[in-house]
Structures are given as C-alpha cells and as structure tokens.
Design an enzyme around this catalytic site. Structure first.
Site, PDB file in Angstrom:
ATOM      1  N   GLY A  69       0.827  -1.044   0.126  1.00  6.28           N
ATOM      2  CA  GLY A  69       0.061  -0.018   0.006  1.00  6.28           C
ATOM      3  C   GLY A  69       0.868   1.326   0.019  1.00  6.28           C
ATOM      4  CG  ASN A 123       4.051  -6.745   8.262  1.00  5.71           C
ATOM      5  OD1 ASN A 123       3.425  -5.833   8.183  1.00  5.71           O
ATOM      6  ND2 ASN A 123       4.755  -7.078   9.553  1.00  5.71           N
ATOM      7  CB  THR A 126       3.661  -0.381   6.972  1.00  2.00           C
ATOM      8  OG1 THR A 126       2.115  -0.679   7.344  1.00  2.00           O
ATOM      9  CG2 THR A 126       4.282  -0.680   8.299  1.00  2.00           C
ATOM     10  CG  ASP A 153      -1.348  -1.209   8.603  1.00  2.00           C
ATOM     11  OD1 ASP A 153      -2.392  -0.764   8.415  1.00  2.00           O
ATOM     12  OD2 ASP A 153      -1.214  -1.909   7.253  1.00  2.00           O
ATOM     13  N   GLY A 178      -6.548  -0.703   9.367  1.00  2.00           N
ATOM     14  CA  GLY A 178      -5.652  -1.486  10.490  1.00  2.00           C
ATOM     15  C   GLY A 178      -6.286  -2.819  10.513  1.00  2.00           C
ATOM     16  CD  GLU A 199      -9.164  -1.901   6.738  1.00  2.00           C
ATOM     17  OE1 GLU A 199      -9.764  -1.511   6.188  1.00  2.00           O
ATOM     18  OE2 GLU A 199      -7.846  -2.104   6.646  1.00  2.00           O
ATOM     19  CD  GLN A 209      -7.708   5.611   6.935  1.00  2.00           C
ATOM     20  OE1 GLN A 209      -7.508   5.137   8.106  1.00  2.00           O
ATOM     21  NE2 GLN A 209      -8.315   5.028   6.051  1.00  2.00           N
ATOM     22  NE  ARG A 210      -3.553   3.476   0.042  1.00  2.00           N
ATOM     23  CZ  ARG A 210      -4.078   1.919  -0.307  1.00  2.00           C
ATOM     24  NH1 ARG A 210      -3.621   1.404   0.404  1.00  2.00           N
ATOM     25  NH2 ARG A 210      -4.240   1.853  -1.512  1.00  2.00           N
TER      26      ARG A 210
END
Length: 418
Positions: free
Chosen positions: A12, A113, A141, A143, A188, A243, A300-301
């Site tokens: 992402g 990851n 990330t 996350d 998330g 989420e 968000q990203r």
C-alpha cells in the site's frame, strides 16, 4: 563492491514513501565510484520479473528532491507474493537472470511485512547461487506494525491526518440539536495503531468518545451498550474503530452481514471495507437516531498536505541509511528506528535482521488500551506525539497547489536529454 542498484516499492502507498525513494536515489547517485547505474523497478518485484525499470540517473535532480513531498508510490506498486522456493523456483531464477544481465549488486525493497519477506527470500536464493548482492529492506507502512522498529515511515503522517480529520468531524457532527451517532472506520487489519491515533483528537477535547482496536475482542453487545451510555449522557456519539476488529468467533464486522462476500488478495488477506456501513445498520435497529457512517479510506495514506515533518525526514533518512549500510558491506537487514530512553525524541537509525522482521507483526501494547477496551491511555499519547509533529516546508505551484515530482521514467537502456 562495484555494480548497479535497483530499488522497488511494494504494498500500500503512503504519503511519504517517495521520500524514501528520494533518499535512496540521491544518496546512490552521489556514489558513482561504487554504484554505476541506479534503477527503479516499475511496480516493484513485478517490474524486475518483467525487466521493466527506469534509469534514475537520467532524471532531473530537482525532480528527485520533489519526491519528498509527492504522495503515493511514484514508481508503481504491487502485491505480488513469491512462492516458497521449495515449491517453485521460477521467479527466483528469473530475478537472478535479470540481476546478472544488468549487474545488479544492490537491491532495495521499500514496503511492509510482506515486502520484508520478499527481501529475505530473494537474498537467501541469491546466496544459494553464490551471487554477491547486498539486499536491504526500507520500511514503509501506515499500519506501524513492523517488528522491532520503534515506528514505521508512513505512520506519523497517516496518524496526523486521522487526528486532524477527527477534530474536524467532531466540529460537524456535534452542531445540531438532534441526536446523532457517527461511525468512523479506520484502516488497520490486525493492529490498531491507526485507529488509536484518533485518541489525539479526543485529548484535544474534540474527538471520538469510543475507540475500538483489533487488539481486543469486538463484543458487539458491549459496544452497543457503550454507545447507548454515551448517547444517553451526551446525545452525540463519535465511534472510531479499526476495520480489522473481530468478534470472539473471528468474524470481521462486514461478515456480520449475511450477504457479505469478502474477496482475498495474493497474500490471503481478506479485502476489508464497508464495516462502518454494516455497523451503522446494526446499531440503527437498536438505537433510533440519526446515524452516519464514514470510511476514511485512501485519504489516510495519500494526504501529503497533512504529512508530519518528522515522518518525511525519517522516511528520507531510511533511504539514505539503506544505501550507506549497503556500501559499508551490510546485507539482509531492514533499516529501523530506535527511541532514546530519556530526553527529547531524536531519530536513531538501527539495523534489524530481515529474518526477524519478515512476516512478524507488532501490536499496540495492551497496557496502552484502557480497561474498558474502548479508549487509549496516556502512554500512547506520549509515544505518538513526536511522530506527528512538525509541518514540512512545501514547494507550491503559482496557484498555491502542491508541486509534485514530474519524472521522465526513462526505460533502462534508453537515452534522453536532461
């Protein structure tokens, strides 16, 4: 070691991943004695497999610098999973073939990851074939769930966007004299770092009343009771949740809808989304009031206009540090960050073995979640505030709009005038 370098982006996008690209390119191009050519893979590992990559030495250095303020993955991304080597050697043999053809001796992969797993697999294969190549993972990330490192580039900016947006949502969601419940769905899957960032808004007195994270079981009846209690007391409720929250029997919120059919990506991850709408429907049958469902989604990203200065600089430094580590003879590591035990926060680079990071996942510490499981404690705020700090200087166009990098994307082997 003398040879060529290739860099790719995977997974992402974030609002600052290109700052890491800028760090890699600008640092690598300044070491022409060791690194003869600097390539960028188009769509990550897929670009390497397809021999589709760009010659970054033919780009305008000023445009490369503008990558620091350009969101998303400028080189294209992918979610391609390499098979286990013992099952299928095809992709690995192709990567080695391409690396030999272009004398690739430095490989940098920028991702989360799964990307660190790709790095580790490729490096192991190259070593088994006695091909000398230094492989470095560059973290990325939103996350914030990569193991060992204190934080991940991309998280601070996404967290800043979430906190700011929740403060703004609060201003809108509380203006009317009628009751209202607002659900805000935040990215998330397994870790709640992003949704937890909404606690920053709450600490400012204009944020969510309730926050639910994947680190705790999502008990629907308890959640409805929590909402009812706040609604009875205030008449307005703002609920933030990851989420990826799950019920005790392992169901995501969208799966509570009997008609839900969640697709699966190449890594076996269920494609989430629509959780706020599902929850709004369920709660709407229990609490008769106006209900809004908001999914922050891609913003968000990619919201570079709210990027954290700390995040931009950390991302850039991660790219630089990766090149410096490789030139120093390091391989099979991911660049990470350590936090000082005392004093003001300062970025401290650390080198983490890929085998430790690959496919590992860092959850939010349980002690940072309140006893009721619907909010955050003060230590989390102490952790996050340095990461969302600072407003980076930005170059704007004559109309006051952001000026993003304009790359020429010259294919390897081609020539263009600079």
């Amino acid at each position: 070691m003398k040879g060529n370098l290739i860099y790719g982006q995977s997974g992402g996008p974030t609002s600052v991943i290109n700052a890491s690209a800028a760090g890699v390119f600008l640092e690598a191009l300044s070491h022409s004695a060791e690194i003869e050519k600097v390539y960028a893979a188009h769509h990550g590992i897929v670009g390497i497999l397809q021999e589709d990559f760009f010659d970054m030495g033919q780009e305008d250095p000023q445009e490369l610098k503008l990558l620091k303020q350009t969101p998303s993955s400028a080189l294209g991304s992918c979610r391609y999973k390499l098979a286990a080597l013992e099952d299928d050697e095809t992709d690995y043999a192709r990567i080695l073939e391409v690396f030999k053809k272009y004398n690739i001796r430095y490989f940098f992969y920028n991702g989360g990851n799964d990307s660190m797993d790709t790095c580790s697999k490729v490096s192991q294969y190259l070593r088994s074939k006695n091909y000398d190549c230094r492989v470095i993972g560059v973290p990325k990330t939103i996350d914030n769930d990569l193991a060992v490192t204190d934080h991940c580039p991309g998280y601070g900016s996404a967290a800043r966007y979430i906190a700011t947006t929740l403060m703004e949502i609060y201003q809108d969601a509380t203006v009317y004299d009628a009751g209202q419940i607002t659900f805000v769905e935040i990215m998330g899957r397994h870790a709640g770092w992003l949704a937890a960032a909404s606690a920053v808004a709450a600490a400012q007195g204009c944020g969510p009343d309730l926050i639910y994270l994947p680190e705790r079981v999502f008990d629907l009846e308890k959640v409805i009771a929590d909402i009812q209690e706040v609604y009875d007391r205030k008449g307005k409720v703002i609920v933030c949740f990851s989420e990826g929250v799950k019920t005790a029997d392992g169901k995501f919120i969208p799966e509570l809808d009997p008609q839900a059919d969640l697709s699966v990506d190449a890594f076996g991850h269920k494609q989430l989304g629509g959780a706020a709408e599902t929850l709004a429907k369920i709660v709407g049958t229990r609490i008769p009031t106006k209900i809004r469902a908001i999914e922050l989604s891609l913003m968000q990203r990619c919201a570079a206009h709210l990027a954290s200065e700390r995040d931009v600089e950390d991302s850039f430094r991660a790219g630089q540090a990766a090149v410096q580590a490789a030139l120093a003879g390091k391989t099979d590591i991911m660049i990470g960050f350590a936090r000082p035990d005392q004093g003001a926060y300062q970025t401290q680079i650390q080198e983490i073995p890929l085998e430790v990071v690959a496919n590992a996942e860092k959850k939010l510490p349980d002690a940072w979640i309140n006893a009721a499981g619907n909010g955050l404690e003060e230590p989390f705020l102490d952790y996050i505030m340095p990461l969302i700090s600072g407003q980076p200087e930005r170059i704007l166009d004559p109309h006051g709009l952001p000026r993003f990098a304009r790359l020429k994307f010259v294919q390897a082997g081609q020539k263009v005038d600079k």
